[in-house]
Design a protein around this motif. Structure first.
Motif, PDB file in Angstrom:
ATOM      1  N   THR A 121     -12.161   8.345  -6.816  1.00  0.00           N
ATOM      2  CA  THR A 121     -12.162   7.613  -5.553  1.00  0.00           C
ATOM      3  C   THR A 121     -11.147   6.478  -5.638  1.00  0.00           C
ATOM      4  N   GLY A 122     -10.352   6.308  -4.586  1.00  0.00           N
ATOM      5  CA  GLY A 122      -9.384   5.215  -4.574  1.00  0.00           C
ATOM      6  C   GLY A 122      -8.446   5.308  -3.398  1.00  0.00           C
ATOM      7  N   HIS A 123      -7.228   4.740  -3.575  1.00  0.00           N
ATOM      8  CA  HIS A 123      -6.206   4.679  -2.530  1.00  0.00           C
ATOM      9  C   HIS A 123      -4.926   5.332  -3.038  1.00  0.00           C
ATOM     10  N   VAL A 124      -4.228   6.064  -2.164  1.00  0.00           N
ATOM     11  CA  VAL A 124      -2.922   6.631  -2.488  1.00  0.00           C
ATOM     12  C   VAL A 124      -1.905   5.495  -2.454  1.00  0.00           C
ATOM     13  N   THR A 125      -1.149   5.323  -3.546  1.00  0.00           N
ATOM     14  CA  THR A 125      -0.188   4.217  -3.612  1.00  0.00           C
ATOM     15  C   THR A 125       1.262   4.669  -3.626  1.00  0.00           C
ATOM     16  N   VAL A 126       1.539   5.879  -4.104  1.00  0.00           N
ATOM     17  CA  VAL A 126       2.904   6.402  -4.171  1.00  0.00           C
ATOM     18  C   VAL A 126       2.853   7.897  -3.873  1.00  0.00           C
ATOM     19  N   VAL A 127       3.829   8.367  -3.081  1.00  0.00           N
ATOM     20  CA  VAL A 127       3.930   9.802  -2.784  1.00  0.00           C
ATOM     21  C   VAL A 127       5.355  10.241  -3.079  1.00  0.00           C
ATOM     22  N   GLN A 128       5.490  11.336  -3.824  1.00  0.00           N
ATOM     23  CA  GLN A 128       6.792  11.937  -4.087  1.00  0.00           C
ATOM     24  C   GLN A 128       6.627  13.445  -4.037  1.00  0.00           C
ATOM     25  N   GLU A 129       7.153  14.038  -2.965  1.00  0.00           N
ATOM     26  CA  GLU A 129       6.983  15.464  -2.703  1.00  0.00           C
ATOM     27  C   GLU A 129       5.488  15.773  -2.690  1.00  0.00           C
ATOM     28  N   GLN A 130       5.009  16.699  -3.508  1.00  0.00           N
ATOM     29  CA  GLN A 130       3.573  16.999  -3.505  1.00  0.00           C
ATOM     30  C   GLN A 130       2.790  16.157  -4.510  1.00  0.00           C
ATOM     31  N   ARG A 131       3.481  15.352  -5.296  1.00  0.00           N
ATOM     32  CA  ARG A 131       2.789  14.517  -6.283  1.00  0.00           C
ATOM     33  C   ARG A 131       2.448  13.168  -5.672  1.00  0.00           C
ATOM     34  N   PHE A 132       1.366  12.592  -6.153  1.00  0.00           N
ATOM     35  CA  PHE A 132       0.998  11.261  -5.677  1.00  0.00           C
ATOM     36  C   PHE A 132       0.218  10.514  -6.740  1.00  0.00           C
ATOM     37  N   ARG A 133       0.229   9.196  -6.606  1.00  0.00           N
ATOM     38  CA  ARG A 133      -0.507   8.329  -7.519  1.00  0.00           C
ATOM     39  C   ARG A 133      -1.691   7.758  -6.761  1.00  0.00           C
ATOM     40  N   LEU A 134      -2.859   7.831  -7.381  1.00  0.00           N
ATOM     41  CA  LEU A 134      -4.091   7.313  -6.802  1.00  0.00           C
ATOM     42  C   LEU A 134      -4.553   6.140  -7.647  1.00  0.00           C
ATOM     43  N   GLU A 135      -4.774   4.979  -7.001  1.00  0.00           N
ATOM     44  CA  GLU A 135      -5.300   3.798  -7.689  1.00  0.00           C
ATOM     45  C   GLU A 135      -6.793   3.703  -7.403  1.00  0.00           C
ATOM     46  N   THR A 136      -7.584   3.645  -8.470  1.00  0.00           N
ATOM     47  CA  THR A 136      -9.034   3.556  -8.318  1.00  0.00           C
ATOM     48  C   THR A 136      -9.437   2.124  -7.998  1.00  0.00           C
ATOM     49  N   ASP A 137     -10.686   1.961  -7.623  1.00  0.00           N
ATOM     50  CA  ASP A 137     -11.198   0.631  -7.272  1.00  0.00           C
ATOM     51  C   ASP A 137     -11.124  -0.348  -8.446  1.00  0.00           C
ATOM     52  N   ASP A 138     -11.161   0.171  -9.673  1.00  0.00           N
ATOM     53  CA  ASP A 138     -11.090  -0.714 -10.840  1.00  0.00           C
ATOM     54  C   ASP A 138      -9.672  -0.847 -11.400  1.00  0.00           C
TER      55      ASP A 138
END
Length: 73
Positions: A5-22
């Motif tokens: 669970t978290g927020h999407v912070t970076v998107v590159q093509e189909q890859r993405f980085r998810l930052e969790t609440d912690d």
């Protein structure tokens, strides 16, 4: 299947980085056609639950489902 669970912070093509609440960050691989959805989730700073297989931060970390929990927009 695993979940994060978290927020999407970076998107590159189909890859993405998810930052969790912690504050942890995970690199995941979405499917083809997910780029527009991921960019929208990032812009809205939507809180999401991501179900995935494999290991995050490796090519095996593949998203199976994204559920939107809330949005700041």
């Amino acid at each position: 299947m695993k979940t994060i669970t978290g927020h999407v912070t970076v998107v590159q093509e189909q890859r993405f980085r998810l930052e969790t609440d912690d504050g942890r960050n995970f690199l995941l691989n979405g499917g083809k056609g997910d780029t527009d959805l991921l960019c929208d989730l990032m812009r809205r700073r939507a809180r999401v639950v991501v179900e995935y297989d494999g290991e995050p931060n490796l090519t095996s970390g593949v998203v199976r489902r994204i559920e939107i929990l809330s949005s700041e927009r």
